[in-house]
Scaffold this motif. Structure first.
Motif, PDB file in Angstrom:
ATOM      1  N   ARG B  20       0.832  -1.199   0.000  1.00 34.71           N
ATOM      2  CA  ARG B  20       0.000   0.000   0.000  1.00 34.71           C
ATOM      3  C   ARG B  20       0.869   1.253   0.000  1.00 34.71           C
ATOM      4  O   ARG B  20       0.642   2.182  -0.744  1.00 34.71           O
ATOM      5  N   TYR B  21       1.908   1.253   0.824  1.00 38.09           N
ATOM      6  CA  TYR B  21       2.751   2.444   0.888  1.00 38.09           C
ATOM      7  C   TYR B  21       3.589   2.612  -0.364  1.00 38.09           C
ATOM      8  O   TYR B  21       3.828   3.727  -0.824  1.00 38.09           O
ATOM      9  N   VAL B  22       4.028   1.477  -0.935  1.00 37.88           N
ATOM     10  CA  VAL B  22       4.805   1.548  -2.164  1.00 37.88           C
ATOM     11  C   VAL B  22       3.956   2.190  -3.262  1.00 37.88           C
ATOM     12  O   VAL B  22       4.386   3.136  -3.941  1.00 37.88           O
ATOM     13  N   ALA B  23       2.724   1.671  -3.407  1.00 41.11           N
ATOM     14  CA  ALA B  23       1.848   2.187  -4.456  1.00 41.11           C
ATOM     15  C   ALA B  23       1.494   3.645  -4.188  1.00 41.11           C
ATOM     16  O   ALA B  23       1.469   4.476  -5.102  1.00 41.11           O
ATOM     17  N   LEU B  24       1.251   3.948  -2.921  1.00 41.80           N
ATOM     18  CA  LEU B  24       0.881   5.316  -2.561  1.00 41.80           C
ATOM     19  C   LEU B  24       2.022   6.285  -2.851  1.00 41.80           C
ATOM     20  O   LEU B  24       1.817   7.352  -3.456  1.00 41.80           O
ATOM     21  N   GLY B  25       3.226   5.914  -2.452  1.00 38.91           N
ATOM     22  CA  GLY B  25       4.388   6.769  -2.689  1.00 38.91           C
ATOM     23  C   GLY B  25       4.601   7.012  -4.175  1.00 38.91           C
ATOM     24  O   GLY B  25       4.832   8.145  -4.614  1.00 38.91           O
ATOM     25  N   SER B  26       4.482   5.952  -4.970  1.00 37.75           N
ATOM     26  CA  SER B  26       4.688   6.098  -6.408  1.00 37.75           C
ATOM     27  C   SER B  26       3.584   6.934  -7.027  1.00 37.75           C
ATOM     28  O   SER B  26       3.841   7.720  -7.958  1.00 37.75           O
ATOM     29  N   ALA B  27       2.371   6.770  -6.520  1.00 32.40           N
ATOM     30  CA  ALA B  27       1.260   7.556  -7.055  1.00 32.40           C
ATOM     31  C   ALA B  27       1.455   9.034  -6.740  1.00 32.40           C
ATOM     32  O   ALA B  27       1.214   9.898  -7.593  1.00 32.40           O
ATOM     33  N   ILE B  28       1.908   9.325  -5.520  1.00 32.24           N
ATOM     34  CA  ILE B  28       2.161  10.724  -5.148  1.00 32.24           C
ATOM     35  C   ILE B  28       3.169  11.341  -6.095  1.00 32.24           C
ATOM     36  O   ILE B  28       2.990  12.442  -6.624  1.00 32.24           O
ATOM     37  N   LEU B  29       4.245  10.592  -6.358  1.00 34.11           N
ATOM     38  CA  LEU B  29       5.249  11.099  -7.292  1.00 34.11           C
ATOM     39  C   LEU B  29       4.624  11.342  -8.662  1.00 34.11           C
ATOM     40  O   LEU B  29       4.798  12.405  -9.254  1.00 34.11           O
ATOM     41  N   GLY B  30       3.907  10.329  -9.158  1.00 35.22           N
ATOM     42  CA  GLY B  30       3.371  10.435 -10.518  1.00 35.22           C
ATOM     43  C   GLY B  30       2.451  11.627 -10.659  1.00 35.22           C
ATOM     44  O   GLY B  30       2.522  12.367 -11.641  1.00 35.22           O
TER      45      GLY B  30
END
Lengths: 365, 316
Positions: B20-30
């Motif tokens: 969840r955090y991996v996806a969230l972090g990458s989404a924030i960046l994107g």
């Protein structure tokens, strides 16, 4: 040969190869294309290693050059459609190809390419990689390959010097006299890719860029002649490489990284101290010009205010023109030395004949 | 089989703590880089982001050297300071010498990166294994993101969006017509610096997930893709942010399915694929529809030409 000498020799050859070609990249405003090519050769190298099953020199170079050409063609394809600017096309194509390369490297256990060493190379291991002909040790492989590349680069530049020069400075003239700048462009790109892939093996992608661009940019600030810029660029590259190696040894840090840092320091020194284009000489030229203009302003001021009862001294000038007292005194002293003004017995400033002429020249023209 | 795996990853986003955090972090960046990338693209500064992200590397090392912790906020501060400095050096070279922007960018990115490598290897030589986590910034390792990292990234991203919303009109005018903005009395110089600062923040966010080397694609590719569909700035920003967010989530999911795969490259390939689709299929400007239109026009014209020649013959 001692291993230190082999490493220095490798570094010097990398620097010389990159810096000579780099002069054209800087002049043709294609520096970032070398950025793209140096990253993208990774993909070709990895695929070549897959196909052949080992890091044989020739297939690796062929693979790297092919992916370099692929990069240039893809960038031009995207850019020609008019949908994307050239720099955007570069910024999309090379991360894409590099990303595929990195994934192949990390996912394939049998490829002996370390993802980080892709970026900053492994020149430290150059002495251990020796070349055998008929099972006789003929010395370091990197020295041989880079030496052959140097011969190729020197011949490329000297045979096509006129064509490169004209197509670099005036592409439309090159077309009109039948020199085929497009062909020259692609040949140059092939040489960039070859140099990048060979140098890549020893210093990694980013350092290749450093040697392509930084020495050439430095020599661009020192000379106006292409025939001087190329050897100068090579010299700067070699100096940075040797200084970088010595620093890396003493501080126990990455050799390639400290070479790039040294290249940056050399460039920084040139940027500040270059005889005509450096920051210092720019600043001096500017302040000299400003001073000359200020002398003119003062002479004009004197010319306008010549009335017998007017007390004009350096302090009243400082009031009238808004300068500091010291600066007005400096301007006055300069004008006295140049015999543009003289002082009468009560200390007032009066224009001399040449001063009046100069002031009138300023006001009229 | 593959479908099952994808499903389990999708479920994992909601149940699995790490994912969840991996996806969230990458989404924030994107999302952040997607929105801000529109400005770099439109201001014709596409490769500026490349120089900024490379210039950030020594900042990470120096922050660690002085602070001695891997606290992500501190490392990001160091990265931001150096990225900014790199931007200033680039502008300084182009404004005080005859060196053009491309070479100035190349100088900044390669020399700063070299300095970064020197500092990282120095840390390695004095600190041994404790430095281990720093080289993940080269290619990004979203798998290493923890809750506090993601919260930090979220705060930074929120800051970017606040600035973006407050100064949207100013940024828009300064981007499309700098001279006009200046004539209206906008401080274009400061606006440019502010815009650079938020882009620096986006770059810093990206160091965790895609890393130094590939960051430039996260700024350009979503914006370029959105540009193919839409021409209004506001809608382009939104679409670009959506594209960036999708590629962040999809990329981090794919990389989490395979062991030891860096997140950055996968995210970059995903966003490039989105751009490729946009270039081919966008209705107004895509290759496919252009090709079809061309074909139709050609057929229409040739039948007309046929008619004309028929007429000519019948008259003669």
């Amino acid at each position: 040969m001692s291993s230190d000498l082999i490493i220095i020799g490798t570094a010097v050859l990398v620097a010389a190869n990159c810096a000579s070609i780099g002069a054209f990249l800087v002049l043709r405003q294609m520096a970032m294309m070398s950025d793209a090519i140096s990253h993208a050769v990774l993909l070709g190298i990895v695929i070549a290693v897959f196909v052949v099953g080992g890091r044989e020199t020739v297939p690796v170079i062929v693979g790297g050059v092919l992916s370099g050409i692929l990069t240039v063609s893809l960038v031009e394809l995207l850019y020609r459609t008019g949908r994307l600017k050239k720099d955007s096309s570069i910024g999309i194509v090379f991360p894409f190809l590099f990303a595929i390369g990195v994934i192949l490297v990390t996912q394939a256990g049998n490829v002996h390419v370390d993802a980080q060493h892709v970026l900053y190379g492994s020149i430290e291991f150059a002495p251990f990689d020796t070349l055998y002909v008929d099972e006789i040790n003929i010395g370091s492989k990197s020295l041989w390959v880079l030496g052959i590349l140097a011969v190729a680069n020197i011949s490329f530049i000297s045979i096509l010097y006129k064509e490169l020069k004209i197509s670099t400075f005036d592409a439309s003239f090159a077309v009109s006299v039948g020199l085929m700048p497009v062909l020259i462009h692609y040949l140059l790109m092939i040489m960039v890719a070859t140099t990048a892939v060979v140098a890549f093996e020893s210093v990694g992608a980013i350092m290749v860029i450093a040697f392509f661009i930084v020495p050439a940019a430095g020599s661009y600030l020192l000379t106006d002649r292409l025939s001087r810029m190329i050897p100068l660029s090579v010299t700067l590259g070699i100096v940075s490489a040797v200084a970088g190696y010595l620093f890396a040894l003493s501080a126990d840090v990455s050799i390639a990284g400290s070479m790039a840092t040294m290249a940056g320091i050399v460039f920084g020194l040139i940027w500040v101290f270059a005889p005509h284009r450096g920051l210092v000489s720019r600043w001096r030229r500017n302040s000299k010009q400003r001073f000359e203009v200020d002398v003119g302003i003062m002479l004009t001021h004197l010319n306008n205010k010549i009335e017998p009862h007017h007390q004009l001294t350096s302090s009243s000038i400082s009031d009238a023109l808004g300068w500091t007292i010291e600066y007005s005194r400096k301007v006055c002293e300069f004008s006295l030395d140049e015999k543009l003004v003289k002082k009468d017995e009560s200390g007032r400033l009066l224009l001399t004949e040449s001063g009046r002429k100069k002031a009138e020249h300023y006001t009229s023209g | 089989m593959v479908l099952e795996e994808i499903l389990s990853v999708l479920v994992g986003i909601f149940t699995d703590y790490t994912l969840r955090y991996v996806a969230l972090g990458s989404a924030i960046l994107g999302i952040t880089s997607g929105a801000l990338g529109c400005f770099t693209l439109l201001r014709k500064q596409s490769l500026f982001g490349d120089a900024l992200s490379h210039a950030a590397l020594p900042g990470i090392g120096i922050a660690y050297l002085f602070a001695g912790t891997k606290d992500s906020m501190l490392l990001m501060l160091g990265a931001a300071v150096f990225a900014w400095f790199g931007g200033i050096v680039t502008l300084g070279i182009t404004s005080t010498t005859r060196i053009k922007q491309d070479a100035a960018l190349g100088i900044t990115l390669s020399v700063f990166f070299g300095m970064g490598i020197v500092i990282l290897t120095y840390l390695q030589s004095i600190g041994g294994a404790s430095q281990g986590g720093l080289d993940r910034f080269l290619f990004g390792q979203a798998a290493a993101l923890i809750e506090s990292d993601v919260i930090n990234l979220g705060i930074l991203a929120a800051g970017c969006f606040v600035v973006l919303i407050v100064f949207f009109k100013e940024f828009k005018i300064a981007t499309f017509d700098g001279a006009f903005a200046q004539s209206l009395g906008y401080p274009t110089k400061y606006l440019g610096a502010l815009l650079t600062s938020v882009i620096v923040v986006a770059v810093v966010i990206g160091l965790h997930t895609v890393g130094v080397v590939l960051m430039v694609a996260m700024l350009i590719a979503p914006a370029a893709a959105a540009r193919q569909w839409i021409s209004g700035l506001k809608s382009m920003l939104i679409l670009s942010a959506i594209f960036g967010g999708i590629s962040g989530i999809v990329g981090s999911m794919i990389s989490s399915m395979t062991e030891g795969m860096s997140t950055g490259p996968v995210i970059v390939i995903t966003i490039t694929a989105i751009l490729g689709i946009s270039l081919v299929f966008s209705p107004k400007q895509g290759y496919l529809f252009k090709y079809l239109r061309k074909k139709r026009n050609y057929q229409g014209n040739s039948s007309k030409i046929g008619n004309i020649s028929e007429n000519g013959r019948s008259r003669g």
